[in-house]
Motif scaffolding. Structure first.
Motif, PDB file in Angstrom:
ATOM      1  N   ALA A  90      -4.257 -10.605  72.880  1.00 35.38           N
ATOM      2  CA  ALA A  90      -4.841  -9.458  73.567  1.00 35.38           C
ATOM      3  C   ALA A  90      -6.296  -9.332  73.179  1.00 35.38           C
ATOM      4  O   ALA A  90      -6.696  -9.768  72.101  1.00 35.38           O
ATOM      5  N   ARG A  91      -7.071  -8.725  74.058  1.00 36.77           N
ATOM      6  CA  ARG A  91      -8.429  -8.325  73.677  1.00 36.77           C
ATOM      7  C   ARG A  91      -8.315  -6.935  73.068  1.00 36.77           C
ATOM      8  O   ARG A  91      -7.925  -5.992  73.745  1.00 36.77           O
ATOM      9  N   THR A  92      -8.636  -6.835  71.821  1.00 35.44           N
ATOM     10  CA  THR A  92      -8.472  -5.568  71.127  1.00 35.44           C
ATOM     11  C   THR A  92      -9.775  -5.174  70.444  1.00 35.44           C
ATOM     12  O   THR A  92     -10.630  -6.016  70.184  1.00 35.44           O
ATOM     13  N   ASP A  93      -9.922  -3.910  70.152  1.00 40.46           N
ATOM     14  CA  ASP A  93     -11.037  -3.456  69.332  1.00 40.46           C
ATOM     15  C   ASP A  93     -10.736  -3.670  67.849  1.00 40.46           C
ATOM     16  O   ASP A  93     -11.637  -3.943  67.054  1.00 40.46           O
ATOM     17  N   CYS A  94      -9.479  -3.527  67.485  1.00 37.46           N
ATOM     18  CA  CYS A  94      -9.092  -3.683  66.086  1.00 37.46           C
ATOM     19  C   CYS A  94      -7.645  -4.129  66.006  1.00 37.46           C
ATOM     20  O   CYS A  94      -6.897  -4.072  66.989  1.00 37.46           O
ATOM     21  N   MET A  95      -7.280  -4.575  64.837  1.00 38.75           N
ATOM     22  CA  MET A  95      -5.886  -4.840  64.505  1.00 38.75           C
ATOM     23  C   MET A  95      -5.564  -4.057  63.243  1.00 38.75           C
ATOM     24  O   MET A  95      -6.375  -4.005  62.315  1.00 38.75           O
ATOM     25  N   ALA A  96      -4.405  -3.454  63.232  1.00 40.24           N
ATOM     26  CA  ALA A  96      -3.997  -2.653  62.079  1.00 40.24           C
ATOM     27  C   ALA A  96      -2.717  -3.219  61.486  1.00 40.24           C
ATOM     28  O   ALA A  96      -1.874  -3.766  62.200  1.00 40.24           O
ATOM     29  N   TRP A  97      -2.612  -3.066  60.183  1.00 42.13           N
ATOM     30  CA  TRP A  97      -1.379  -3.428  59.474  1.00 42.13           C
ATOM     31  C   TRP A  97      -0.675  -2.151  59.036  1.00 42.13           C
ATOM     32  O   TRP A  97      -1.308  -1.212  58.547  1.00 42.13           O
ATOM     33  N   PHE A  98       0.645  -2.182  59.188  1.00 43.32           N
ATOM     34  CA  PHE A  98       1.491  -1.075  58.767  1.00 43.32           C
ATOM     35  C   PHE A  98       2.632  -1.632  57.939  1.00 43.32           C
ATOM     36  O   PHE A  98       2.922  -2.826  57.973  1.00 43.32           O
ATOM     37  N   ARG A  99       3.320  -0.742  57.254  1.00 51.46           N
ATOM     38  CA  ARG A  99       4.528  -1.139  56.554  1.00 51.46           C
ATOM     39  C   ARG A  99       5.526   0.006  56.614  1.00 51.46           C
ATOM     40  O   ARG A  99       5.146   1.174  56.730  1.00 51.46           O
ATOM     41  N   GLN A 100       6.788  -0.367  56.527  1.00 56.14           N
ATOM     42  CA  GLN A 100       7.847   0.626  56.553  1.00 56.14           C
ATOM     43  C   GLN A 100       8.956   0.220  55.614  1.00 56.14           C
ATOM     44  O   GLN A 100       9.565  -0.841  55.789  1.00 56.14           O
ATOM     45  N   ALA A 101       9.191   1.064  54.614  1.00 53.42           N
ATOM     46  CA  ALA A 101      10.299   0.869  53.694  1.00 53.42           C
ATOM     47  C   ALA A 101      11.514   1.608  54.240  1.00 53.42           C
ATOM     48  O   ALA A 101      11.370   2.580  54.999  1.00 53.42           O
ATOM     49  N   GLU A 138       8.734   6.779  56.482  1.00 53.92           N
ATOM     50  CA  GLU A 138       7.901   6.720  57.671  1.00 53.92           C
ATOM     51  C   GLU A 138       7.015   5.477  57.621  1.00 53.92           C
ATOM     52  O   GLU A 138       6.636   5.007  56.544  1.00 53.92           O
ATOM     53  N   ARG A 139       6.711   4.945  58.808  1.00 55.37           N
ATOM     54  CA  ARG A 139       5.805   3.810  58.872  1.00 55.37           C
ATOM     55  C   ARG A 139       4.424   4.243  58.385  1.00 55.37           C
ATOM     56  O   ARG A 139       3.887   5.257  58.823  1.00 55.37           O
ATOM     57  N   GLU A 140       3.866   3.442  57.494  1.00 59.94           N
ATOM     58  CA  GLU A 140       2.637   3.796  56.785  1.00 59.94           C
ATOM     59  C   GLU A 140       1.515   2.836  57.160  1.00 59.94           C
ATOM     60  O   GLU A 140       1.707   1.611  57.136  1.00 59.94           O
ATOM     61  N   GLY A 141       0.359   3.375  57.495  1.00 54.80           N
ATOM     62  CA  GLY A 141      -0.795   2.536  57.775  1.00 54.80           C
ATOM     63  C   GLY A 141      -1.355   1.946  56.494  1.00 54.80           C
ATOM     64  O   GLY A 141      -1.485   2.648  55.490  1.00 54.80           O
ATOM     65  N   VAL A 142      -1.676   0.659  56.528  1.00 51.86           N
ATOM     66  CA  VAL A 142      -2.139  -0.054  55.343  1.00 51.86           C
ATOM     67  C   VAL A 142      -3.613  -0.426  55.452  1.00 51.86           C
ATOM     68  O   VAL A 142      -4.391  -0.183  54.528  1.00 51.86           O
ATOM     69  N   ALA A 143      -3.993  -1.023  56.577  1.00 59.88           N
ATOM     70  CA  ALA A 143      -5.366  -1.507  56.716  1.00 59.88           C
ATOM     71  C   ALA A 143      -5.697  -1.689  58.187  1.00 59.88           C
ATOM     72  O   ALA A 143      -4.813  -1.871  59.026  1.00 59.88           O
ATOM     73  N   THR A 144      -6.981  -1.665  58.464  1.00 56.16           N
ATOM     74  CA  THR A 144      -7.484  -1.887  59.817  1.00 56.16           C
ATOM     75  C   THR A 144      -8.686  -2.809  59.735  1.00 56.16           C
ATOM     76  O   THR A 144      -9.474  -2.723  58.789  1.00 56.16           O
ATOM     77  N   ILE A 145      -8.808  -3.699  60.711  1.00 56.33           N
ATOM     78  CA  ILE A 145     -10.000  -4.526  60.817  1.00 56.33           C
ATOM     79  C   ILE A 145     -10.437  -4.569  62.268  1.00 56.33           C
ATOM     80  O   ILE A 145      -9.611  -4.731  63.171  1.00 56.33           O
ATOM     81  N   THR A 174       7.218  -3.108  48.544  1.00 52.93           N
ATOM     82  CA  THR A 174       8.356  -3.655  49.285  1.00 52.93           C
ATOM     83  C   THR A 174       8.544  -2.896  50.590  1.00 52.93           C
ATOM     84  O   THR A 174       8.674  -1.665  50.599  1.00 52.93           O
ATOM     85  N   ALA A 175       8.538  -3.622  51.700  1.00 60.71           N
ATOM     86  CA  ALA A 175       8.648  -3.011  53.020  1.00 60.71           C
ATOM     87  C   ALA A 175       8.645  -4.103  54.079  1.00 60.71           C
ATOM     88  O   ALA A 175       8.353  -5.273  53.790  1.00 60.71           O
ATOM     89  N   MET A 176       8.947  -3.701  55.311  1.00 65.31           N
ATOM     90  CA  MET A 176       8.703  -4.555  56.467  1.00 65.31           C
ATOM     91  C   MET A 176       7.263  -4.300  56.884  1.00 65.31           C
ATOM     92  O   MET A 176       6.858  -3.127  57.016  1.00 65.31           O
ATOM     93  N   TYR A 177       6.512  -5.354  57.083  1.00 64.28           N
ATOM     94  CA  TYR A 177       5.105  -5.241  57.443  1.00 64.28           C
ATOM     95  C   TYR A 177       4.918  -5.608  58.911  1.00 64.28           C
ATOM     96  O   TYR A 177       5.475  -6.609  59.387  1.00 64.28           O
ATOM     97  N   TYR A 178       4.121  -4.793  59.600  1.00 69.92           N
ATOM     98  CA  TYR A 178       3.865  -4.962  61.023  1.00 69.92           C
ATOM     99  C   TYR A 178       2.362  -4.971  61.292  1.00 69.92           C
ATOM    100  O   TYR A 178       1.601  -4.299  60.593  1.00 69.92           O
ATOM    101  N   CYS A 179       1.970  -5.676  62.335  1.00 67.29           N
ATOM    102  CA  CYS A 179       0.604  -5.546  62.826  1.00 67.29           C
ATOM    103  C   CYS A 179       0.657  -4.893  64.208  1.00 67.29           C
ATOM    104  O   CYS A 179       1.701  -4.922  64.876  1.00 67.29           O
ATOM    105  N   ALA A 180      -0.455  -4.310  64.594  1.00 63.36           N
ATOM    106  CA  ALA A 180      -0.523  -3.641  65.889  1.00 63.36           C
ATOM    107  C   ALA A 180      -1.953  -3.676  66.409  1.00 63.36           C
ATOM    108  O   ALA A 180      -2.897  -3.498  65.628  1.00 63.36           O
ATOM    109  N   PRO A 213      -4.753   4.002  59.347  1.00 61.55           N
ATOM    110  CA  PRO A 213      -4.228   4.108  60.714  1.00 61.55           C
ATOM    111  C   PRO A 213      -2.908   4.872  60.716  1.00 61.55           C
ATOM    112  O   PRO A 213      -2.116   4.781  59.773  1.00 61.55           O
ATOM    113  N   ARG A 214      -2.671   5.576  61.826  1.00 59.46           N
ATOM    114  CA  ARG A 214      -1.444   6.369  61.976  1.00 59.46           C
ATOM    115  C   ARG A 214      -0.536   5.704  63.011  1.00 59.46           C
ATOM    116  O   ARG A 214      -0.961   5.420  64.122  1.00 59.46           O
ATOM    117  N   HIS A 215       0.706   5.515  62.627  1.00 57.07           N
ATOM    118  CA  HIS A 215       1.605   4.734  63.483  1.00 57.07           C
ATOM    119  C   HIS A 215       1.790   5.354  64.856  1.00 57.07           C
ATOM    120  O   HIS A 215       1.980   4.651  65.850  1.00 57.07           O
TER     121      HIS A 215
END
Length: 124
Positions: A26-37, A41-48, A88-94, A106-108
């Motif tokens: 995708a053409r995106t402005d940013c990509m964010a990483w999240f994690r969820q234990a 609640e899914r927690e924002g970790v980082a954005t680039i 420890t968690a499942m990590y997702y990008c968005a 970032p907020r999920h």
């Protein structure tokens, strides 16, 4: 249709390192990483920003995690060092656009496209 593929998760002992990857279409402005234990609640970790202009981190990972990107391969990375059991968690990008990218961490609920995630388990 945006596709996301996260990889690189695994099991490590506390103090160890892992590098996660997220390939996106995708053409995106940013990509964010999240994690969820489990049970949390899914927690924002980082954005680039995909132009590399900025990155940002949650306080809980600042100084230990580094987000980077390879724009030629439409891939972002999350280098995780000094891992702790609480990581420890499942990590997702968005993918994100506009306002989504400006909120730190970032907020999920601002994001609507998710990959399948990659599991990170840190043992003490």
């Amino acid at each position: 249709q945006v596709q996301l593929v996260e990889s690189g998760g695994g099991s490590v002992q506390a103090g160890g390192s892992l590098r996660l990857s997220c390939a996106y279409t995708a053409r995106t402005d940013c990509m964010a990483w999240f994690r969820q234990a489990p049970g949390k609640e899914r927690e924002g970790v980082a954005t680039i920003y995909t132009d590399g202009s900025r990155d940002a981190y949650a306080d809980s990972v600042k100084g230990r995690f580094t987000v980077s990107r390879d724009s030629t391969k439409n891939t972002v990375f999350l280098q995780m060092n000094s891992l702790k059991p609480e990581d420890t968690a499942m990590y997702y990008c968005a993918p994100g656009w506009g306002f989504q990218c400006t909120v730190v961490p970032p907020r999920h609920f601002h994001f609507g496209i998710w990959g399948q995630g990659t599991q990170v388990t840190v043992s003490s």
